[in-house]
Scaffold this motif. Structure first.
Motif, PDB file in Angstrom:
ATOM      1  N   GLN A  11      24.681  97.155  -3.878  1.00  0.00           N
ATOM      2  CA  GLN A  11      23.752  97.633  -4.901  1.00  0.00           C
ATOM      3  C   GLN A  11      24.498  97.703  -6.234  1.00  0.00           C
ATOM      4  O   GLN A  11      25.016  96.699  -6.684  1.00  0.00           O
ATOM      5  N   LYS A  12      24.585  98.867  -6.871  1.00  0.00           N
ATOM      6  CA  LYS A  12      25.254  98.958  -8.178  1.00  0.00           C
ATOM      7  C   LYS A  12      26.753  99.173  -8.076  1.00  0.00           C
ATOM      8  O   LYS A  12      27.450  99.179  -9.085  1.00  0.00           O
ATOM      9  N   THR A  13      27.282  99.347  -6.878  1.00  0.00           N
ATOM     10  CA  THR A  13      28.710  99.601  -6.689  1.00  0.00           C
ATOM     11  C   THR A  13      29.466  98.286  -6.565  1.00  0.00           C
ATOM     12  O   THR A  13      29.346  97.585  -5.557  1.00  0.00           O
ATOM     13  N   VAL A  14      30.247  97.960  -7.582  1.00  0.00           N
ATOM     14  CA  VAL A  14      31.024  96.720  -7.570  1.00  0.00           C
ATOM     15  C   VAL A  14      32.242  96.926  -6.679  1.00  0.00           C
ATOM     16  O   VAL A  14      33.029  97.848  -6.878  1.00  0.00           O
ATOM     17  N   LEU A  15      32.393  96.045  -5.703  1.00  0.00           N
ATOM     18  CA  LEU A  15      33.516  96.132  -4.769  1.00  0.00           C
ATOM     19  C   LEU A  15      34.676  95.250  -5.200  1.00  0.00           C
ATOM     20  O   LEU A  15      35.838  95.590  -4.979  1.00  0.00           O
ATOM     21  N   ALA A  36      21.256  96.788 -11.077  1.00  0.00           N
ATOM     22  CA  ALA A  36      20.289  97.862 -10.859  1.00  0.00           C
ATOM     23  C   ALA A  36      18.897  97.310 -10.568  1.00  0.00           C
ATOM     24  O   ALA A  36      18.074  97.997  -9.960  1.00  0.00           O
ATOM     25  N   LYS A  37      18.639  96.072 -10.966  1.00  0.00           N
ATOM     26  CA  LYS A  37      17.318  95.468 -10.772  1.00  0.00           C
ATOM     27  C   LYS A  37      17.227  94.597  -9.522  1.00  0.00           C
ATOM     28  O   LYS A  37      16.147  94.190  -9.134  1.00  0.00           O
ATOM     29  N   ILE A  38      18.359  94.289  -8.907  1.00  0.00           N
ATOM     30  CA  ILE A  38      18.359  93.412  -7.735  1.00  0.00           C
ATOM     31  C   ILE A  38      17.973  94.211  -6.498  1.00  0.00           C
ATOM     32  O   ILE A  38      18.600  95.217  -6.185  1.00  0.00           O
ATOM     33  N   PRO A  39      16.930  93.779  -5.788  1.00  0.00           N
ATOM     34  CA  PRO A  39      16.537  94.510  -4.580  1.00  0.00           C
ATOM     35  C   PRO A  39      17.587  94.361  -3.479  1.00  0.00           C
ATOM     36  O   PRO A  39      18.251  93.328  -3.387  1.00  0.00           O
ATOM     37  N   PRO A  40      17.749  95.386  -2.628  1.00  0.00           N
ATOM     38  CA  PRO A  40      18.770  95.333  -1.572  1.00  0.00           C
ATOM     39  C   PRO A  40      18.380  94.441  -0.393  1.00  0.00           C
ATOM     40  O   PRO A  40      19.190  94.198   0.491  1.00  0.00           O
ATOM     41  N   SER A  41      17.149  93.936  -0.394  1.00  0.00           N
ATOM     42  CA  SER A  41      16.713  93.077   0.711  1.00  0.00           C
ATOM     43  C   SER A  41      17.328  91.678   0.572  1.00  0.00           C
ATOM     44  O   SER A  41      17.660  91.236  -0.523  1.00  0.00           O
ATOM     45  N   ASP A  42      17.487  91.007   1.715  1.00  0.00           N
ATOM     46  CA  ASP A  42      18.083  89.672   1.728  1.00  0.00           C
ATOM     47  C   ASP A  42      17.265  88.713   0.862  1.00  0.00           C
ATOM     48  O   ASP A  42      16.034  88.748   0.875  1.00  0.00           O
ATOM     49  N   PHE A  54      22.771  83.784 -14.306  1.00  0.00           N
ATOM     50  CA  PHE A  54      23.281  84.592 -13.206  1.00  0.00           C
ATOM     51  C   PHE A  54      22.605  84.141 -11.919  1.00  0.00           C
ATOM     52  O   PHE A  54      21.379  84.091 -11.850  1.00  0.00           O
ATOM     53  N   HIS A  55      23.409  83.799 -10.923  1.00  0.00           N
ATOM     54  CA  HIS A  55      22.914  83.443  -9.595  1.00  0.00           C
ATOM     55  C   HIS A  55      23.355  84.545  -8.643  1.00  0.00           C
ATOM     56  O   HIS A  55      24.491  85.022  -8.755  1.00  0.00           O
ATOM     57  N   TYR A  56      22.484  84.916  -7.708  1.00  0.00           N
ATOM     58  CA  TYR A  56      22.936  85.888  -6.725  1.00  0.00           C
ATOM     59  C   TYR A  56      22.314  85.615  -5.369  1.00  0.00           C
ATOM     60  O   TYR A  56      21.255  85.006  -5.249  1.00  0.00           O
ATOM     61  N   VAL A  57      23.032  86.093  -4.354  1.00  0.00           N
ATOM     62  CA  VAL A  57      22.581  86.067  -2.970  1.00  0.00           C
ATOM     63  C   VAL A  57      22.825  87.468  -2.419  1.00  0.00           C
ATOM     64  O   VAL A  57      23.910  88.025  -2.606  1.00  0.00           O
ATOM     65  N   VAL A  58      21.831  88.047  -1.770  1.00  0.00           N
ATOM     66  CA  VAL A  58      21.981  89.345  -1.116  1.00  0.00           C
ATOM     67  C   VAL A  58      21.818  89.124   0.384  1.00  0.00           C
ATOM     68  O   VAL A  58      20.871  88.469   0.823  1.00  0.00           O
ATOM     69  N   GLU A  59      22.774  89.657   1.136  1.00  0.00           N
ATOM     70  CA  GLU A  59      22.683  89.611   2.594  1.00  0.00           C
ATOM     71  C   GLU A  59      23.283  90.887   3.163  1.00  0.00           C
ATOM     72  O   GLU A  59      24.382  91.283   2.766  1.00  0.00           O
TER      73      GLU A  59
END
Length: 134
Positions: A11-15, A36-42, A54-59
């Motif tokens: 989510q908003k926590t950068v690792l 903050a706007k990216i949903p946590p769903s895949d 900006f490109h992103y992938v959530v998994e």
């Protein structure tokens, strides 16, 4: 095309994150707003901001994001796929869920840097290199 920034977050926590040394700008700040706007769903998505894409992938609740200076998608998504595989192999599914901000940065930022340099130099040959690699 150049990929100038990449990060892994929960989510908003950068690792972990890495920025190409030759680039300056406020994109780390812009990225925090975007996270903050990216949903946590895949899923995966593209956002345009000024001259950057900006490109992103959530998994599994983990976001893999990169920023490039052109509106092309194949190379950035290939980078994100490899980063996702390397990150999951290294840390599994549990460690990232409880890691604090930047706690994985010392180790994984080097991997981000290495993979960004590789994909920036390989460019359009990424697809053919992947087929040869496999």
């Amino acid at each position: 095309m150049t990929i100038v920034y990449a990060l892994v977050s929960r989510q908003k926590t950068v690792l972990a994150e890495h920025t190409t040394a030759s680039v300056t700008g406020n994109f780390p700040t812009v990225t925090r707003v975007l996270l903050a706007k990216i949903p946590p769903s895949d899923g995966r998505m593209i956002y345009n901001y000024d001259d950057y894409v900006f490109h992103y992938v959530v998994e599994n609740g983990i976001c893999f994001l990169c920023m490039s200076d052109e509106n092309r998608h194949r190379v950035p998504f290939a980078l994100l796929q490899e980063i996702k595989e390397l990150f999951t192999h290294k840390y599994g599914l549990e460690v990232p869920q409880r890691a604090i901000a930047f706690s994985l940065n010392e180790e994984f930022s080097r991997i981000l840097q290495d993979r960004m340099e590789y994909y920036n130099s390989a460019g359009a040959n990424v697809d053919s290199l992947s087929s040869v690699k496999n």
